[in-house]
Design an enzyme around this catalytic site. Structure first.
Site, PDB file in Angstrom:
ATOM      1  N   ASP A  13       0.810  -1.230   0.000  1.00 22.84           N
ATOM      2  CA  ASP A  13       0.000   0.000   0.000  1.00 22.84           C
ATOM      3  C   ASP A  13       0.838   1.272   0.000  1.00 22.84           C
ATOM      4  O   ASP A  13       0.418   2.309   0.532  1.00 22.84           O
ATOM      5  CB  ASP A  13      -0.963   0.024   1.215  1.00 22.84           C
ATOM      6  CG  ASP A  13      -1.905  -1.155   1.220  1.00 22.84           C
ATOM      7  OD1 ASP A  13      -2.280  -1.608   0.126  1.00 22.84           O
ATOM      8  OD2 ASP A  13      -2.262  -1.621   2.316  1.00 22.84           O
ATOM      9  N   LYS A  16       1.963   2.242  -5.007  1.00 23.26           N
ATOM     10  CA  LYS A  16       2.529   1.698  -6.262  1.00 23.26           C
ATOM     11  C   LYS A  16       1.601   1.980  -7.443  1.00 23.26           C
ATOM     12  O   LYS A  16       2.048   2.358  -8.524  1.00 23.26           O
ATOM     13  CB  LYS A  16       2.724   0.171  -6.140  1.00 23.26           C
ATOM     14  CG  LYS A  16       3.688  -0.244  -5.046  1.00 23.26           C
ATOM     15  CD  LYS A  16       3.702  -1.750  -4.866  1.00 23.26           C
ATOM     16  CE  LYS A  16       2.423  -2.351  -4.355  1.00 23.26           C
ATOM     17  NZ  LYS A  16       2.055  -2.016  -2.979  1.00 23.26           N
ATOM     18  N   GLY A  17       0.275   1.783  -7.204  1.00 27.08           N
ATOM     19  CA  GLY A  17      -0.696   1.931  -8.291  1.00 27.08           C
ATOM     20  C   GLY A  17      -0.616   3.309  -8.919  1.00 27.08           C
ATOM     21  O   GLY A  17      -0.595   3.450 -10.137  1.00 27.08           O
ATOM     22  N   HIS A  41      -4.762  -1.480  -5.613  1.00 26.06           N
ATOM     23  CA  HIS A  41      -3.912  -0.399  -6.127  1.00 26.06           C
ATOM     24  C   HIS A  41      -4.814   0.760  -6.537  1.00 26.06           C
ATOM     25  O   HIS A  41      -5.577   0.655  -7.498  1.00 26.06           O
ATOM     26  CB  HIS A  41      -3.075  -0.891  -7.317  1.00 26.06           C
ATOM     27  CG  HIS A  41      -2.058  -1.928  -6.928  1.00 26.06           C
ATOM     28  ND1 HIS A  41      -1.189  -2.505  -7.813  1.00 26.06           N
ATOM     29  CD2 HIS A  41      -1.766  -2.469  -5.722  1.00 26.06           C
ATOM     30  CE1 HIS A  41      -0.421  -3.366  -7.177  1.00 26.06           C
ATOM     31  NE2 HIS A  41      -0.760  -3.369  -5.905  1.00 26.06           N
ATOM     32  N   THR A 127      -5.980 -11.719   3.194  1.00 30.63           N
ATOM     33  CA  THR A 127      -7.125 -11.037   2.583  1.00 30.63           C
ATOM     34  C   THR A 127      -8.240 -12.029   2.247  1.00 30.63           C
ATOM     35  O   THR A 127      -9.273 -11.633   1.723  1.00 30.63           O
ATOM     36  CB  THR A 127      -6.672 -10.331   1.299  1.00 30.63           C
ATOM     37  OG1 THR A 127      -6.074 -11.304   0.442  1.00 30.63           O
ATOM     38  CG2 THR A 127      -5.670  -9.226   1.588  1.00 30.63           C
ATOM     39  N   LYS A 329       2.781  10.340  -0.317  1.00 28.98           N
ATOM     40  CA  LYS A 329       1.962  10.805   0.804  1.00 28.98           C
ATOM     41  C   LYS A 329       2.681  11.804   1.712  1.00 28.98           C
ATOM     42  O   LYS A 329       2.426  11.861   2.923  1.00 28.98           O
ATOM     43  CB  LYS A 329       1.418   9.608   1.598  1.00 28.98           C
ATOM     44  CG  LYS A 329       0.621   8.644   0.707  1.00 28.98           C
ATOM     45  CD  LYS A 329      -0.211   7.642   1.443  1.00 28.98           C
ATOM     46  CE  LYS A 329      -1.601   8.137   1.703  1.00 28.98           C
ATOM     47  NZ  LYS A 329      -2.562   7.043   1.996  1.00 28.98           N
ATOM     48  N   ASP A 331       2.166  14.901   1.771  1.00 26.15           N
ATOM     49  CA  ASP A 331       1.160  15.867   2.244  1.00 26.15           C
ATOM     50  C   ASP A 331       0.484  15.430   3.545  1.00 26.15           C
ATOM     51  O   ASP A 331      -0.001  16.273   4.301  1.00 26.15           O
ATOM     52  CB  ASP A 331       0.087  16.074   1.159  1.00 26.15           C
ATOM     53  CG  ASP A 331      -0.540  14.743   0.740  1.00 26.15           C
ATOM     54  OD1 ASP A 331       0.197  13.879   0.233  1.00 26.15           O
ATOM     55  OD2 ASP A 331      -1.757  14.552   0.959  1.00 26.15           O
ATOM     56  N   GLY A 412      -0.287  14.159  -3.069  1.00 28.82           N
ATOM     57  CA  GLY A 412      -1.738  14.005  -3.184  1.00 28.82           C
ATOM     58  C   GLY A 412      -2.004  12.813  -4.075  1.00 28.82           C
ATOM     59  O   GLY A 412      -1.099  12.353  -4.792  1.00 28.82           O
TER      60      GLY A 412
END
Ligand code: GDP
Ligand code: IMO
Ligand code: MG
Length: 421
Positions: A13, A16-17, A41, A127, A329, A331, A412
């Site tokens: 998480d 990457k996406g 992603h 998951t 991330k 921000d 962002g």
């Protein structure tokens, strides 16, 4: 020719996406090379916001061929549901390699049952997408590969051989059992929907890598800390999200990979069980979760949050051989007075900067270094010079912890909220 491998530098998480989506805008081929629909992603672009589980994040470039590769495990039901939410004109170039393994209904049931049997401390927090059982069958040479659904006679013979054993396992857990006919019907349906896309992808990859101006992006799933070999075993996934894993199953030899970009958040998150040394249980942890919207893209579970773990990042960079890193991330840290980094571990009074195995990590206490916060909005920054001085210092420090240049800083979730260095 450039082959850019995007690797999760932490516990998954990392963003990457969104980095793949950005790099794929002018790519020729994008390969989701391992993992399955355990992934989430998130991509935010001109088409909207998507949480992709099995479809490669390159799907939004209509000129790129998006491949679900040899090392991936595929749930075609998930894929069908996911494609339903993506504009139809973008589906055209999706391919699935004949060698990718299929996640069958019994894999999902067994994943849930095995997890339920584990004690509270031993829970991996999977998951429940059938990932572990599917890779187990692959390793045991009992798996069903995508290409098999194109050959009903061969598939029936294969199912007749393996299903009695699967049904005994299901019976052991008191679960629903399956008949060969039921599974044949399911596979026939999948073949009808996806049959024309199931191909040997090596010629596509080979052609792309032979062309001097081409660009190939390898999209990793999860991150090194949950790699089957290099992660916090047994709290890992069942494949290899590291750069070595990428070379192994992308069909692109290691010497042809030109860039290995590690993606790291400016702090840390982890979903599921196992040690997480830099985890915060205080208000800062809650603040990171709320501002960073740290809830799983696949399961919706709250992510465990902590400051950046430089010990893990150093290890990650060493094992993966990052040529650069993307820091995401930034921000999220905009309003903190102080930002901390776990620079070392204290294990029974001994200070180390070397990442130990799972047992060592379980005993480790974080040794913090404090950075001054910048206390202003960075979401509009598009150039290095736009970032406040304290944020620049923090990014430089992350590059030093990772022993490589920082190539991207994201401020962002949207495609253009990125600073290219
Ligand atoms: P992945 O699995 O590595 O692709 O990452 P996820 O999509 O699971 O999690 C990353 C989350 O952070 C998603 O919700 C993204 O939209 C979001 N995100 C990515 N980059 C940024 C960023 O720079 N700032 C903020 N605020 N959110 C971001
Ligand atoms: P992306 O690609 C974060 C975690 C699970 C569990 C462990 C094993 O979005 O970064 P599995 O279902 O693979 O057997 O679960 O790994 N996990 C993830 N955590 N992001 C993911 O994917 C994950 N995929 C699996 O929480 O602890
Ligand atoms: Mg994710």
């Amino acid at each position: 020719m450039s082959v850019i491998s995007i690797i999760g530098a932490q516990w998954g998480d990392e963003g990457k996406g969104r980095i793949v989506d950005y790099l794929a805008t002018d790519a020729d081929v994008v390969i989701r090379y391992q993992g399955g629909d355990n992934a989430g992603h998130t991509v935010v672009n001109e088409y909207g916001k998507f949480a992709l589980h099995i479809v490669p994040s390159g799907i939004f470039n209509p000129k790129a061929i998006s491949i679900v590769g040899v090392g991936a495990v595929v749930n075609f039901d998930t894929m069908q549901g996911e494609l339903a939410g993506i504009p139809a004109e973008l589906h055209r170039n999706l391919r699935i390699d004949v060698r990718a393994h299929l996640i069958m209904p019994y894999h999902c049931l067994l994943d849930g049952a095995e997890e339920a049997r584990r004690s509270a401390h031993d829970k991996i927090g999977t998951t429940k997408r059938g990932i572990g059982p599917c890779y187990s069958d692959k390793a045991a040479r009992e798996g069903i590969r995508a290409g098999e659904i194109l050959d009903p006679e061969g598939l029936r013979a294969h199912l007749e051989k393996i299903l009695p054993k699967k049904n005994r396992e299901l019976e052991y857990y008191g679960l629903q059992q399956f008949t060969v006919d039921e599974l044949m019907d399911k596979c026939a349906y999948w073949a009808k929907i996806f049959g024309s896309r199931i191909v040997d992808t090596i010629p596509i990859v080979r052609e792309a890598t032979a062309c001097k101006d081409s660009k190939v992006v390898l999209e990793g799933q999860l991150g090194i800390m949950r790699d089957l070999d290099w992660g916090i075993y047994p709290y890992t996934t069942s494949s290899n999200p590291t750069s070595g894993g990428a070379a192994n199953v992308s069909g692109i030899a290691p010497n042809r990979i030109t860039d290995i970009i590690g993606v790291t958040k400016a702090y840390s998150t982890s979903v599921g069980g196992g040690p997480f040394v830099a985890e915060l249980f205080d208000d800062d942890g809650k603040k990171l979760r709320e501002i960073g919207a740290e809830y799983g893209a696949t399961t919706g579970r709250p992510r465990r949050c902590g400051w950046l773990d430089a010990v893990a990042l150093d290890y990650s960079s060493y094992i993966n051989g990052f040529t650069s890193i993307a820091v995401t991330k930034m921000d999220v840290l905009d309003t903190f007075d102080e930002i901390k980094v776990c620079e070392a571990y204290d294990i029974d009074g001994k200070i180390t900067r070397y990442l130990p195995d799972t047992k060592g990590q379980e005993k480790a206490k974080p040794v913090w270094k404090v950075f001054k916060g910048w206390k202003c909005d960075t979401t509009g920054c598009r150039k290095w010079e736009d970032l406040p001085k304290e944020a620049q210092e923090y990014v430089k420090a992350i590059g030093e912890y990772a022993h490589c240049p920082v190539s991207y800083v994201s401020v962002g979730p949207e495609r253009e909220q990125i600073i290219i260095l």
